[in-house]
Design a protein around this motif. Structure first.
Motif, PDB file in Angstrom:
ATOM      1  N   GLY A  77       0.819  -1.209   0.000  1.00  0.00           N
ATOM      2  CA  GLY A  77       0.000   0.000   0.000  1.00  0.00           C
ATOM      3  C   GLY A  77       0.846   1.250   0.000  1.00  0.00           C
ATOM      4  N   THR A  79       0.462   5.748   1.074  1.00  0.00           N
ATOM      5  CA  THR A  79      -0.348   6.828   1.628  1.00  0.00           C
ATOM      6  C   THR A  79       0.392   8.136   1.409  1.00  0.00           C
ATOM      7  OG1 THR A  79      -1.550   7.579   3.601  1.00  0.00           O
ATOM      8  CG2 THR A  79       0.648   6.699   3.962  1.00  0.00           C
ATOM      9  N   LEU A 193      -3.412  -6.431   5.720  1.00  0.00           N
ATOM     10  CA  LEU A 193      -4.195  -5.799   4.647  1.00  0.00           C
ATOM     11  C   LEU A 193      -5.513  -5.188   5.125  1.00  0.00           C
ATOM     12  CD1 LEU A 193      -3.578  -8.222   1.625  1.00  0.00           C
ATOM     13  CD2 LEU A 193      -2.501  -6.022   2.116  1.00  0.00           C
ATOM     14  N   ILE A 196      -5.247  -1.497   6.531  1.00  0.00           N
ATOM     15  CA  ILE A 196      -4.886  -0.348   5.695  1.00  0.00           C
ATOM     16  C   ILE A 196      -6.153   0.418   5.331  1.00  0.00           C
ATOM     17  CG2 ILE A 196      -3.801   0.378   3.542  1.00  0.00           C
ATOM     18  CD1 ILE A 196      -2.099  -2.150   3.660  1.00  0.00           C
ATOM     19  N   ARG A 199      -6.949   1.197   1.486  1.00  0.00           N
ATOM     20  CA  ARG A 199      -6.699   0.087   0.574  1.00  0.00           C
ATOM     21  C   ARG A 199      -7.757   0.022  -0.518  1.00  0.00           C
ATOM     22  NH1 ARG A 199      -7.930  -5.934   1.676  1.00  0.00           N
ATOM     23  NH2 ARG A 199      -6.879  -7.000  -0.033  1.00  0.00           N
ATOM     24  N   GLN A 200      -7.302  -0.112  -1.768  1.00  0.00           N
ATOM     25  CA  GLN A 200      -8.210  -0.226  -2.896  1.00  0.00           C
ATOM     26  C   GLN A 200      -8.759  -1.652  -2.983  1.00  0.00           C
ATOM     27  OE1 GLN A 200      -9.083   2.333  -4.903  1.00  0.00           O
ATOM     28  NE2 GLN A 200      -7.794   3.686  -3.677  1.00  0.00           N
ATOM     29  N   PRO A 203      -6.570  -3.916  -6.842  1.00  0.00           N
ATOM     30  CA  PRO A 203      -5.253  -3.287  -6.982  1.00  0.00           C
ATOM     31  C   PRO A 203      -5.039  -2.757  -8.395  1.00  0.00           C
ATOM     32  CG  PRO A 203      -5.050  -5.680  -6.940  1.00  0.00           C
ATOM     33  CD  PRO A 203      -6.475  -5.373  -6.589  1.00  0.00           C
ATOM     34  N   TRP A 309      -0.658  -3.041  -5.236  1.00  0.00           N
ATOM     35  CA  TRP A 309      -1.677  -2.598  -4.286  1.00  0.00           C
ATOM     36  C   TRP A 309      -2.777  -1.848  -5.006  1.00  0.00           C
ATOM     37  CZ3 TRP A 309       3.251  -1.005  -4.942  1.00  0.00           C
ATOM     38  CH2 TRP A 309       3.465   0.311  -5.324  1.00  0.00           C
TER      39      TRP A 309
END
Length: 309
Positions: A77, A79, A193, A196, A199-200, A203, A309
């Protein structure tokens, strides 16, 4: 979760922002130490990747050359954090008395205009992190006439300091991107996971590390003439073509190779995204990145998918 400490750093803020209060945090003295923690007790780390003003974080890219990436560890991931730098001094110290400015090299670079115009005679001293710089001037008398650049939150974490200026960075729109890197085991990923926050569900990004094939040479120890020769470089275009039609190549970063086989033989980091209009899922996206990896390897180069990610 390990990060570049001490408490109060931008890395600390980014880590808390993406993972919240659901885990224990381990502040580390350096970015290298954070990667070392991943090799031992930590389940994941959060490290700065690049700044929108001052560019890639060299310490992180040096560690991304490690062999554990893409096998034992994987990027899961990212940010982005808005960065606003502040100038701190020991309580009672005036700006005109300051003889040196302390901070991480990224912060010093991001505040170059302020340092040049307002503190032209002050030496610039690199520290392991921004908060480490503020901690130094708050606790060590030899830094009585030093200033530190760091996050505003440091004013609440350390005693005996004054906040002189807020927002001294060159650009108002100043951002740093961070990578989340985790141990690459099913049980660990199942734990990390879901934590997060951004998180999408599907990915669409990835990072591929690659090195072109070594140029041919006539001796095991290259001479100055061979290193300077035009033939000492491997053409890069065929390797870039390996990305075409499969992914969108968004950026390319470079660090010197650690293989030690040829001077100026570089390692590249390709940040890629999914092609517009192409539907995918985690399995298909992973296979797409591995196809790019295979094309590079077919050209004689070395390639590793460091994560997606």
């Amino acid at each position: 979760i390990a990060f570049l400490g001490p408490l109060g750093t931008y890395s600390h803020q980014a880590t808390h922002g993406v993972l919240g209060d659901q885990t224990d945090y381990l502040p580390c003295s350096t970015i290298r130490d954070a990667f070392g923690a991943l090799k031992s007790t930590s389940h994941a780390i959060v490290v700065p990747q690049e700044n929108s003003t001052f560019g890639p974080v060299a310490e992180t890219y040096d560690q991304l050359r490690r062999g554990e990436l893409g096998s034992e560890w994987t990027i899961v991931g990212e940010t982005v954090l808005s960065i606003q730098h502040c100038l701190f001094v020991r309580s009672g110290t005036k700006l005109e008395e300051v003889k040196e400015a302390l901070s991480h090299e990224q912060a010093l670079g991001q505040c170059n205009n302020f340092l040049t115009t307002r503190m032209p005679s002050a030496a610039r001293i690199k520290t392991t992190s921004t908060s480490a710089a503020v901690k130094l001037i708050s606790s060590d008398e030899k830094y009585r006439y030093s200033a530190a650049i760091g996050p505003e939150v440091c004013g609440t974490l350390f005693l005996g300091i004054d906040l002189l200026h807020i927002g001294i960075q060159d650009e108002d729109e100043n951002f740093t991107k961070f990578f989340v890197i985790a141990k690459n085991t099913p049980s660990n990923l199942q734990t990390i996971l879901p934590l997060i926050s951004n998180r999408q569900p599907i990915p669409d990004r990835g990072l591929i590390r690659f090195s072109p094939a070594l140029p041919s040479r006539t001796s095991s120890s290259p001479t100055i003439t061979q290193v300077s020769a035009r033939s000492s470089y491997t053409p890069l275009l065929p390797y870039l073509n390996a990305f075409a039609s499969s992914v969108t190549l968004c950026r390319l970063d470079r660090r010197a190779s650690t293989a030690g086989k040829m001077p100026f033989h570089d390692t590249y980091f390709a940040y890629v995204e999914r092609l517009d209009g192409v539907l995918t899922d985690a399995i298909r996206w992973s296979e797409t990145l591995k196809q790019v990896q295979s094309r590079i390897q077919a050209l004689g180069g070395d390639a590793t998918v460091l994560g997606f990610w």
